[in-house]
Design a protein around this motif. Structure first.
Motif, PDB file in Angstrom:
ATOM      1  N   UNK A   1      12.852  20.596  25.032  1.00 49.69           N
ATOM      2  CA  UNK A   1      13.873  20.356  24.008  1.00 49.69           C
ATOM      3  C   UNK A   1      13.773  21.350  22.861  1.00 49.69           C
ATOM      4  N   UNK A   2      12.599  21.835  22.564  1.00 47.80           N
ATOM      5  CA  UNK A   2      12.407  22.691  21.387  1.00 47.80           C
ATOM      6  C   UNK A   2      12.213  24.166  21.719  1.00 47.80           C
ATOM      7  N   UNK A   3      12.177  24.526  22.991  1.00 50.82           N
ATOM      8  CA  UNK A   3      11.906  25.923  23.374  1.00 50.82           C
ATOM      9  C   UNK A   3      12.994  26.846  22.837  1.00 50.82           C
ATOM     10  N   UNK A   4      12.551  27.930  22.201  1.00 47.98           N
ATOM     11  CA  UNK A   4      13.491  28.930  21.683  1.00 47.98           C
ATOM     12  C   UNK A   4      13.503  30.135  22.629  1.00 47.98           C
ATOM     13  N   UNK A   5      14.266  31.162  22.255  1.00 41.10           N
ATOM     14  CA  UNK A   5      14.402  32.340  23.118  1.00 41.10           C
ATOM     15  C   UNK A   5      13.053  32.991  23.416  1.00 41.10           C
ATOM     16  N   UNK A   6      12.215  33.091  22.410  1.00 39.94           N
ATOM     17  CA  UNK A   6      10.896  33.713  22.594  1.00 39.94           C
ATOM     18  C   UNK A   6      10.033  32.912  23.573  1.00 39.94           C
TER      19      UNK A   6
ATOM     20  N   UNK B   1       7.917  35.051  32.040  1.00 40.55           N
ATOM     21  CA  UNK B   1       6.798  35.929  32.395  1.00 40.55           C
ATOM     22  C   UNK B   1       5.702  35.151  33.120  1.00 40.55           C
ATOM     23  N   UNK B   2       5.445  33.955  32.665  1.00 48.47           N
ATOM     24  CA  UNK B   2       4.408  33.129  33.310  1.00 48.47           C
ATOM     25  C   UNK B   2       4.843  32.756  34.721  1.00 48.47           C
ATOM     26  N   UNK B   3       6.099  32.361  34.887  1.00 43.79           N
ATOM     27  CA  UNK B   3       6.602  32.004  36.221  1.00 43.79           C
ATOM     28  C   UNK B   3       6.455  33.185  37.171  1.00 43.79           C
ATOM     29  N   UNK B   4       6.785  34.378  36.703  1.00 40.68           N
ATOM     30  CA  UNK B   4       6.680  35.576  37.542  1.00 40.68           C
ATOM     31  C   UNK B   4       5.246  35.846  37.956  1.00 40.68           C
ATOM     32  N   UNK B   5       4.294  35.381  37.159  1.00 43.94           N
ATOM     33  CA  UNK B   5       2.874  35.606  37.436  1.00 43.94           C
ATOM     34  C   UNK B   5       2.259  34.524  38.329  1.00 43.94           C
ATOM     35  N   UNK B   6       2.937  33.391  38.442  1.00 44.20           N
ATOM     36  CA  UNK B   6       2.437  32.294  39.275  1.00 44.20           C
ATOM     37  C   UNK B   6       2.679  32.633  40.746  1.00 44.20           C
TER      38      UNK B   6
ATOM     39  N   UNK C   1      15.426  23.971  29.942  1.00 44.75           N
ATOM     40  CA  UNK C   1      15.400  24.543  28.593  1.00 44.75           C
ATOM     41  C   UNK C   1      16.645  25.395  28.342  1.00 44.75           C
ATOM     42  N   UNK C   2      17.040  26.188  29.322  1.00 50.77           N
ATOM     43  CA  UNK C   2      18.241  27.015  29.182  1.00 50.77           C
ATOM     44  C   UNK C   2      19.492  26.145  29.058  1.00 50.77           C
ATOM     45  N   UNK C   3      19.533  25.058  29.804  1.00 51.21           N
ATOM     46  CA  UNK C   3      20.656  24.127  29.718  1.00 51.21           C
ATOM     47  C   UNK C   3      20.752  23.535  28.318  1.00 51.21           C
ATOM     48  N   UNK C   4      19.636  23.162  27.738  1.00 50.82           N
ATOM     49  CA  UNK C   4      19.630  22.597  26.382  1.00 50.82           C
ATOM     50  C   UNK C   4      20.066  23.627  25.343  1.00 50.82           C
ATOM     51  N   UNK C   5      19.863  24.905  25.648  1.00 49.96           N
ATOM     52  CA  UNK C   5      20.317  25.971  24.752  1.00 49.96           C
ATOM     53  C   UNK C   5      21.778  26.346  24.990  1.00 49.96           C
TER      54      UNK C   5
END
Length: 132
Positions: free
Chosen positions: A21-26, A33-38, A53-57
């Motif tokens: 709910x609170x995630x911003x662009x940064x 980046x973390x997903x790409x590394x998993x 998070x993108x949907x909430x934005x």
């Protein structure tokens, strides 16, 4: 924070549940980046939370794309795939892509009929059929 990198990454993704709910662009860029590394077989939950998070934005197109990765790449994760399809349909509908949203809902009903999300998908399809 443990020595097992795989477990640490999965624990990090679980922490995102409290931050959707609170995630911003940064923060979202950091998540990507973390997903790409998993390791690829373990990314399903990350894609789902990223999409939420993108949907909430109100970033509907990127949200739909992130969410659709789950049923496409991880169909065996049935409940998560179903929830992701439902959320992708919501994103597409809000982006005025009504036909695409219906396709997601029908796919959800076809591939995950016993899921909790299936009842919501059926209701949404009935509402759109009656103009509601």
């Amino acid at each position: 924070r443990g020595e097992n990198r795989r477990v640490a990454q999965l624990a990090e993704v679980q922490r995102w549940r409290t931050q959707v709910v609170t995630a911003d662009d940064r923060e979202i860029a950091r998540w990507q980046a973390i997903i790409a590394d998993i390791e690829p077989p373990l990314r399903a939950g990350g894609y789902h939370l990223l999409g939420q998070a993108l949907l909430r934005q109100r970033r509907y197109q990127p949200a739909a794309l992130a969410l659709m990765r789950v049923p496409v790449l991880y169909p065996a994760e049935s409940n998560l795939a179903a929830e992701s399809l439902l959320a992708a349909a919501e994103a597409l509908e809000k982006n005025n892509q009504i036909d695409e949203a219906r396709i997601c809902l029908r796919e959800l009903l076809r591939d995950h009929p016993g899921s909790t999300a299936a009842a919501a998908a059926k209701s949404k399809l009935e509402q759109t059929a009656t103009g509601g």
